[in-house]
Scaffold this active site. Structure first.
Site, PDB file in Angstrom:
ATOM      1  N   LYS A 150      -1.157   2.977   7.592  1.00  0.00           N
ATOM      2  CA  LYS A 150      -1.362   2.824   9.044  1.00  0.00           C
ATOM      3  C   LYS A 150      -0.056   2.836   9.826  1.00  0.00           C
ATOM      4  CE  LYS A 150      -2.241  -0.241   6.775  1.00  0.00           C
ATOM      5  NZ  LYS A 150      -2.963  -1.082   5.862  1.00  0.00           N
ATOM      6  N   VAL A 170      -4.006  -1.240  -4.744  1.00  0.00           N
ATOM      7  CA  VAL A 170      -4.930  -0.156  -4.365  1.00  0.00           C
ATOM      8  C   VAL A 170      -4.751   1.048  -5.292  1.00  0.00           C
ATOM      9  CG1 VAL A 170      -5.679   1.391  -2.517  1.00  0.00           C
ATOM     10  CG2 VAL A 170      -4.939  -0.944  -1.961  1.00  0.00           C
ATOM     11  N   ILE A 201     -14.304  -0.342   5.330  1.00  0.00           N
ATOM     12  CA  ILE A 201     -15.278  -0.064   6.406  1.00  0.00           C
ATOM     13  C   ILE A 201     -15.140   1.381   6.877  1.00  0.00           C
ATOM     14  CG2 ILE A 201     -16.052  -0.712   8.716  1.00  0.00           C
ATOM     15  CD1 ILE A 201     -14.754  -3.439   8.306  1.00  0.00           C
ATOM     16  N   ARG A 238       8.043   2.886  -8.430  1.00  0.00           N
ATOM     17  CA  ARG A 238       9.462   2.561  -8.257  1.00  0.00           C
ATOM     18  C   ARG A 238      10.106   2.231  -9.591  1.00  0.00           C
ATOM     19  NH1 ARG A 238       8.953  -0.263  -2.890  1.00  0.00           N
ATOM     20  NH2 ARG A 238       8.043  -1.921  -4.104  1.00  0.00           N
ATOM     21  N   GLU A 297      -9.074   7.384   6.054  1.00  0.00           N
ATOM     22  CA  GLU A 297     -10.101   6.349   6.277  1.00  0.00           C
ATOM     23  C   GLU A 297      -9.599   4.957   5.898  1.00  0.00           C
ATOM     24  OE1 GLU A 297     -13.604   6.736   7.538  1.00  0.00           O
ATOM     25  OE2 GLU A 297     -12.813   4.719   7.794  1.00  0.00           O
ATOM     26  N   GLY A 333      -9.815  -1.125   5.804  1.00  0.00           N
ATOM     27  CA  GLY A 333     -10.123  -1.016   4.378  1.00  0.00           C
ATOM     28  C   GLY A 333     -11.389  -0.240   4.062  1.00  0.00           C
ATOM     29  N   LYS A 385      -3.375  -0.240  13.621  1.00  0.00           N
ATOM     30  CA  LYS A 385      -4.769   0.183  13.474  1.00  0.00           C
ATOM     31  C   LYS A 385      -5.395   0.460  14.842  1.00  0.00           C
ATOM     32  CE  LYS A 385      -5.143  -2.459   9.192  1.00  0.00           C
ATOM     33  NZ  LYS A 385      -5.368  -3.798   8.636  1.00  0.00           N
ATOM     34  N   ASP A 438       0.339  -5.096  12.188  1.00  0.00           N
ATOM     35  CA  ASP A 438      -0.646  -4.380  11.381  1.00  0.00           C
ATOM     36  C   ASP A 438      -1.874  -4.033  12.238  1.00  0.00           C
ATOM     37  OD1 ASP A 438      -1.812  -3.801   8.491  1.00  0.00           O
ATOM     38  OD2 ASP A 438      -3.302  -5.031   9.519  1.00  0.00           O
ATOM     39  N   GLY A 461      -7.857  -5.334   0.082  1.00  0.00           N
ATOM     40  CA  GLY A 461      -8.192  -5.554  -1.336  1.00  0.00           C
ATOM     41  C   GLY A 461      -8.234  -4.238  -2.082  1.00  0.00           C
TER      42      GLY A 461
HETATM   43  N1  HSE Z   1      -2.714  -6.909   5.673  1.00  0.00           N
HETATM   44  C1  HSE Z   1      -3.923  -6.295   6.111  1.00  0.00           C
HETATM   45  C2  HSE Z   1      -4.934  -7.364   6.480  1.00  0.00           C
HETATM   46  C3  HSE Z   1      -4.568  -5.405   5.103  1.00  0.00           C
HETATM   47  O1  HSE Z   1      -4.662  -8.553   6.345  1.00  0.00           O
HETATM   48  O2  HSE Z   1      -5.985  -7.008   6.945  1.00  0.00           O
HETATM   49  C4  HSE Z   1      -3.920  -4.075   5.043  1.00  0.00           C
HETATM   50  O3  HSE Z   1      -3.964  -3.443   6.283  1.00  0.00           O
END
Ligand code: HSE
Length: 438
Positions: free
Chosen positions: A110, A21, A141, A52, A134, A139, A210, A206, A312
């Site tokens: 997140k 990203v 959206i 890093r 956002e 991503g 969100k 994850d 992505g």
């Molecule tokens: N790993 C997440 C996904 C993307 O598969 O949607 C980043 O939040």
């Protein structure tokens, strides 16, 4: 006042993290510099990219002279910090340092927001700077801004989303290619959708982060990662996917945040992430591969659906750059964007208060009275049966049956008690699965 990049001094932008990203953000800052300046009202001058390792191979679009391992010094000389490192530390310390030095922050993190959002919002508010995120949910959206701003005059009732592309890809390949879970995860890894360690995705962390962010925005209430009732996809089998289809559903990992009322009449919010049977004619059932979608129900607006790429480099960079332009506009014109809205302070209810239809799949003996005994356990908990489907299996002298019971809407707590009672009946060989139905 018109925005004119010629009259405002350039604003210094620091990017923290130069993965997929970060590289795309840098690319667009370099290649779209004039256009972004015209939209934002000031040139965005990239003053450094914190990494890093200085030696790692990088896309040539990233000017090596801008690379630094000293992220702390970098944030102190920026007007806007774009945090794309992920994880809690050092991201948290760097974001706070940036804010203390008067920089606005754009982040896609997140996990950090779901864990420490309130402390970060407070710090940004105290410093009079923006904190935009956002890209942290779904991503490309646009969903944070619509929920936070466009729906600020409405009452959101429910947010239901497919917010994790990896698990959606895995479940989709289990369904379309008939793969087992392990095989589908391996395929997702080979295609770059799943990480080498897929835990955060497949265990639902994850999606839960969100869900916490969306719930906080939708219900003007602080919801943290720990408040989310979470079940991942690791227990699902190819058989679960097949049965979902046989009964007219598609199995999806859904994040659900909704207003709810307890049996005692207490209002609150419920936030869950769990594998759910989505009726095949529901718009979320058609969300294939690694795509994301979020379905919002609001009192006045009715039903809204947002769909697109949830991960992505380029899609996530789109959301990051949209935020970047917004925070720069605020700097140019004066003022800032919305602060945290948590005044409603609704209690976050225990998952047991959730109400849903459920599909319970049992393997039972095939003999007289079995159905009646199972049904009486449901009746004892006041769980009403909507439909029953029975499929017989015989192997030599052994006759068994698969019973698929779909219930009417029932409290999660009652359903769990029912399943426990059913599981110890001598005629029940196995409770194969218990899944909520959207
Ligand atoms: N790993 C997440 C996904 C993307 O598969 O949607 C980043 O939040």
């Amino acid at each position: 006042m018109a925005l004119s990049p010629g009259t405002h001094p350039p604003l210094r932008v620091a990017v923290l993290g130069c993965g997929v990203v970060g590289t795309e953000v840098v690319r667009r800052l370099v290649t779209e510099g004039d256009e972004l300046a015209a939209r934002a009202g000031a040139r965005l001058e990239l003053v450094g990219v914190a990494v890093r390792s200085l030696d790692a191979e990088r896309d040539p679009v990233v000017d090596r002279s801008l690379l630094t391992t000293d992220a702390e010094s970098l944030v102190e000389k920026a007007d806007v910090v774009v945090e794309l490192m992920g994880g809690i530390e050092p991201a948290r310390t760097l974001v706070l340092r940036a804010v203390e030095h008067g920089a606005s922050v754009v982040t896609a993190n997140k996990a950090l927001l779901a864990q420490d959002g309130p402390a970060l919002y407070d710090a940004a508010d105290a410093a009079g700077v923006d904190l935009y995120f956002e890209a942290a949910v779904a991503g490309a959206i646009p969903i944070v801004r619509p929920v936070r701003e466009s729906l600020a005059g409405d009452t959101v009732l429910r947010v239901v989303g497919i917010v994790n592309g990896t698990t959606n890809y895995v479940l989709d390949s289990m369904s379309t290619a008939g793969l087992g879970l392990e095989q589908a995860v391996k395929e997702a890894q080979a295609l770059g959708y799943a990480e080498a360690d897929p835990t955060a995705d497949v265990e639902g962390y994850d999606a839960a982060a969100k869900a916490a962010i969306l719930a906080s925005l939708a219900f003007h209430t602080r919801v943290a990662l720990g408040d989310v009732d979470r079940v991942g996809i690791t227990a699902l089998t190819a058989d679960d996917v097949t049965w979902a289809e046989r009964t007219g559903h598609v199995l999806k990992l859904l994040a659900v945040a909704e207003r709810a009322r307890t049996a005692e009449g207490r209002d609150g919010v419920l936030v869950r992430v769990q594998p759910t049977l989505v009726p095949s004619d529901h718009p979320l059932a058609g969300v294939r591969q690694a795509f994301n979608a979020v379905f919002v129900e609001a009192e006045a607006a009715g039903e809204l659906m947002f769909y697109g790429r949830g991960a992505g480099g380029a899609p996530t960079a789109s959301a990051v750059l949209g935020d970047l332009v917004s925070v720069v506009r605020h700097r140019v014109l004066g003022g800032k964007g919305p602060v945290e809205s948590s005044h409603a302070d609704l209690p976050v209810l225990d998952g047991g208060e959730a109400r849903s239809r459920y599909q319970v799949r049992l393997e039972v003996d095939d003999r007289p009275g079995v159905l009646a005994r199972v049904a009486s356990e449901l009746a004892a908990q006041d769980v009403s049966i909507e439909s029953v489907r029975q499929t017989l299996q015989t192997s030599g002298d052994d006759a068994s049956a698969t019973l698929v019971i779909t219930t009417h809407t029932a409290p999660d707590r009652a359903l769990r008690a029912t399943v426990e009672a059913v599981s110890v009946l001598d005629v029940v060989r196995r409770v194969v699965s218990v899944l909520p139905v959207l």
